[in-house]
Design a protein around this motif. Sequence first.
Motif, PDB file in Angstrom:
ATOM      1  N   THR A 187       0.826  -1.217   0.000  1.00 11.24           N
ATOM      2  CA  THR A 187       0.000   0.000   0.000  1.00 11.24           C
ATOM      3  C   THR A 187       0.859   1.266   0.000  1.00 11.24           C
ATOM      4  OG1 THR A 187      -0.171  -0.181   2.408  1.00 11.24           O
ATOM      5  CG2 THR A 187      -1.962  -1.132   1.103  1.00 11.24           C
ATOM      6  N   ALA A 188       1.960   1.241   0.757  1.00  7.01           N
ATOM      7  CA  ALA A 188       2.870   2.399   0.801  1.00  7.01           C
ATOM      8  C   ALA A 188       3.917   2.248  -0.299  1.00  7.01           C
ATOM      9  CB  ALA A 188       3.513   2.513   2.176  1.00  7.01           C
ATOM     10  N   LEU A 189       3.459   2.252  -1.544  1.00  3.97           N
ATOM     11  CA  LEU A 189       4.354   1.976  -2.673  1.00  3.97           C
ATOM     12  C   LEU A 189       5.419   3.062  -2.846  1.00  3.97           C
ATOM     13  CD1 LEU A 189       5.095   0.230  -5.082  1.00  3.97           C
ATOM     14  CD2 LEU A 189       3.372   1.456  -6.431  1.00  3.97           C
TER      15      LEU A 189
ATOM     16  N   LEU B 131       9.535   2.499  -2.968  1.00  3.92           N
ATOM     17  CA  LEU B 131      10.360   2.861  -4.124  1.00  3.92           C
ATOM     18  C   LEU B 131      11.453   3.854  -3.744  1.00  3.92           C
ATOM     19  CD1 LEU B 131       7.623   3.168  -6.897  1.00  3.92           C
ATOM     20  CD2 LEU B 131       9.211   1.280  -6.507  1.00  3.92           C
ATOM     21  N   LEU B 132      11.181   4.727  -2.787  1.00  7.45           N
ATOM     22  CA  LEU B 132      12.206   5.652  -2.314  1.00  7.45           C
ATOM     23  C   LEU B 132      13.359   4.903  -1.638  1.00  7.45           C
ATOM     24  CD1 LEU B 132      10.114   8.638  -0.859  1.00  7.45           C
ATOM     25  CD2 LEU B 132      11.637   8.679  -2.849  1.00  7.45           C
ATOM     26  N   LYS B 133      13.031   3.839  -0.937  1.00  6.40           N
ATOM     27  CA  LYS B 133      14.052   3.037  -0.267  1.00  6.40           C
ATOM     28  C   LYS B 133      14.801   2.135  -1.251  1.00  6.40           C
ATOM     29  CE  LYS B 133      11.515   2.862   4.121  1.00  6.40           C
ATOM     30  NZ  LYS B 133      10.797   1.985   5.096  1.00  6.40           N
TER      31      LYS B 133
ATOM     32  N   LEU C 210       7.343  -7.330  -5.770  1.00  9.12           N
ATOM     33  CA  LEU C 210       8.285  -6.203  -5.741  1.00  9.12           C
ATOM     34  C   LEU C 210       9.518  -6.504  -4.884  1.00  9.12           C
ATOM     35  CD1 LEU C 210       6.405  -2.770  -5.685  1.00  9.12           C
ATOM     36  CD2 LEU C 210       8.039  -3.636  -7.361  1.00  9.12           C
ATOM     37  N   PRO C 211       9.377  -7.077  -3.670  1.00 10.09           N
ATOM     38  CA  PRO C 211      10.574  -7.409  -2.890  1.00 10.09           C
ATOM     39  C   PRO C 211      11.496  -8.386  -3.624  1.00 10.09           C
ATOM     40  CG  PRO C 211       8.630  -7.430  -1.496  1.00 10.09           C
ATOM     41  CD  PRO C 211       8.141  -7.323  -2.902  1.00 10.09           C
ATOM     42  N   THR C 212      10.918  -9.339  -4.325  1.00  5.39           N
ATOM     43  CA  THR C 212      11.732 -10.293  -5.083  1.00  5.39           C
ATOM     44  C   THR C 212      12.432  -9.607  -6.234  1.00  5.39           C
ATOM     45  OG1 THR C 212      10.091 -11.996  -4.561  1.00  5.39           O
ATOM     46  CG2 THR C 212      11.671 -12.496  -6.293  1.00  5.39           C
ATOM     47  N   LEU C 213      11.752  -8.675  -6.877  1.00  9.57           N
ATOM     48  CA  LEU C 213      12.342  -7.910  -7.968  1.00  9.57           C
ATOM     49  C   LEU C 213      13.527  -7.097  -7.455  1.00  9.57           C
ATOM     50  CD1 LEU C 213      11.497  -7.737 -10.940  1.00  9.57           C
ATOM     51  CD2 LEU C 213      10.357  -5.590 -10.402  1.00  9.57           C
ATOM     52  N   GLN C 214      13.381  -6.546  -6.271  1.00  8.82           N
ATOM     53  CA  GLN C 214      14.461  -5.766  -5.673  1.00  8.82           C
ATOM     54  C   GLN C 214      15.678  -6.645  -5.395  1.00  8.82           C
ATOM     55  OE1 GLN C 214      15.468  -5.813  -2.152  1.00  8.82           O
ATOM     56  NE2 GLN C 214      17.020  -4.228  -2.574  1.00  8.82           N
ATOM     57  N   LYS C 215      15.452  -7.886  -4.997  1.00  9.36           N
ATOM     58  CA  LYS C 215      16.554  -8.817  -4.738  1.00  9.36           C
ATOM     59  C   LYS C 215      17.317  -9.133  -6.014  1.00  9.36           C
ATOM     60  CE  LYS C 215      14.269 -11.052  -0.798  1.00  9.36           C
ATOM     61  NZ  LYS C 215      13.620 -12.300  -0.304  1.00  9.36           N
ATOM     62  N   ILE C 216      16.592  -9.296  -7.115  1.00  6.74           N
ATOM     63  CA  ILE C 216      17.248  -9.579  -8.397  1.00  6.74           C
ATOM     64  C   ILE C 216      18.146  -8.418  -8.801  1.00  6.74           C
ATOM     65  CG2 ILE C 216      16.839  -9.890 -10.873  1.00  6.74           C
ATOM     66  CD1 ILE C 216      14.341 -11.437 -10.196  1.00  6.74           C
ATOM     67  N   LEU C 217      17.644  -7.201  -8.650  1.00  9.22           N
ATOM     68  CA  LEU C 217      18.417  -6.029  -9.043  1.00  9.22           C
ATOM     69  C   LEU C 217      19.628  -5.839  -8.143  1.00  9.22           C
ATOM     70  CD1 LEU C 217      15.497  -3.557  -9.810  1.00  9.22           C
ATOM     71  CD2 LEU C 217      16.930  -4.793 -11.443  1.00  9.22           C
TER      72      LEU C 217
END
Length: 316
Positions: free
Chosen positions: A53-55, A59-61, A83-90
């Motif tokens: 909900t607090a997208l 994204l700022l973090k 999204l958390p998994t996507l962040q791990k890939i990056l």
Amino acid sequence: MGLKLFRFFLFFGTIVLYSCSEKITLPAKFSSQLNYCAPTINYQYDSQFFPITALDSFLLKNPEISQNFTQHDILVANAIGVLPTLQKILTLKKDSSLSVKLEKTNYKLFIQKRLLITATAIDGLASEIDCEGERADQLAGYLDNLNDKRNRRLTVASIIAGSATTVATVLLDNGNAQNLVGIGGGLLSATLGGLTAFPSHKKIVFKHVRNILTDIWQAPVSSNVYPPSIWYMLNDRHFSNSGNQTILANIKNRWISYEFEGKADLDEQDLLFKTGGMYKADDLHSRANLLNQLQATIRSLHQDLYSFSLHLNSLE
């Protein structure tokens, strides 16, 4: 004799009109049926995959997500809960070691699994909507058939009354009797013929306790009918072509414009968007049209998943 014929016409007309009356039709095979389109079980959704909900804060973090993905892809990833998994890939993007490559591959496989689950949810929901539309169409066809039979009976009765009147006036030798029979038979024939121009109001009980149209019309914050991923996509304006209104708002506006001619009265809203009631054929056709429009929109969400999947597969 003239008076007897006049009484006969009255009796004949009464019988025909009674047989064509707008009585409520309640055939047991239809009125008592269960909603066979609804799922047989209640779906359980894992809250860890609910959209964030607090997208903006997320994204700022994690600015690398916005740097590597479009807004649309970010929203799709959020809808399916990855999204958390996507962040791990990056985070692992610059590491080319074999073990990290394997880890990134596993993350991608997990995201693909989430995409498959969401695609299956879309198909399942679209199938339920399609089934509901067919259910409404089936009963509408049943009432249409009854109404067609009514008009055929009225037409035949009008022809018989007209023919009988002609024969009776020829056979009678009394002027007053001829006038009486002619007037009575003419009125009956005209009445029977005129009734075919007016729509029938035969009704049937049609229940839908699980009403898949309700949440689209009322737009609650959360839905007990729509999966969280689909509800998120329907309620974020960036998923619509214009980007100005949500898909949900666009669906409702189309319903109001095309099905309700600008405004739906309260009785119509209660009938279509609550648990059901006494439906006329026109009401059933309207419900089927609403469901068909909704089904097409739900199926179009596959395009969003496909776009994100292509971008995901292009990542090194």
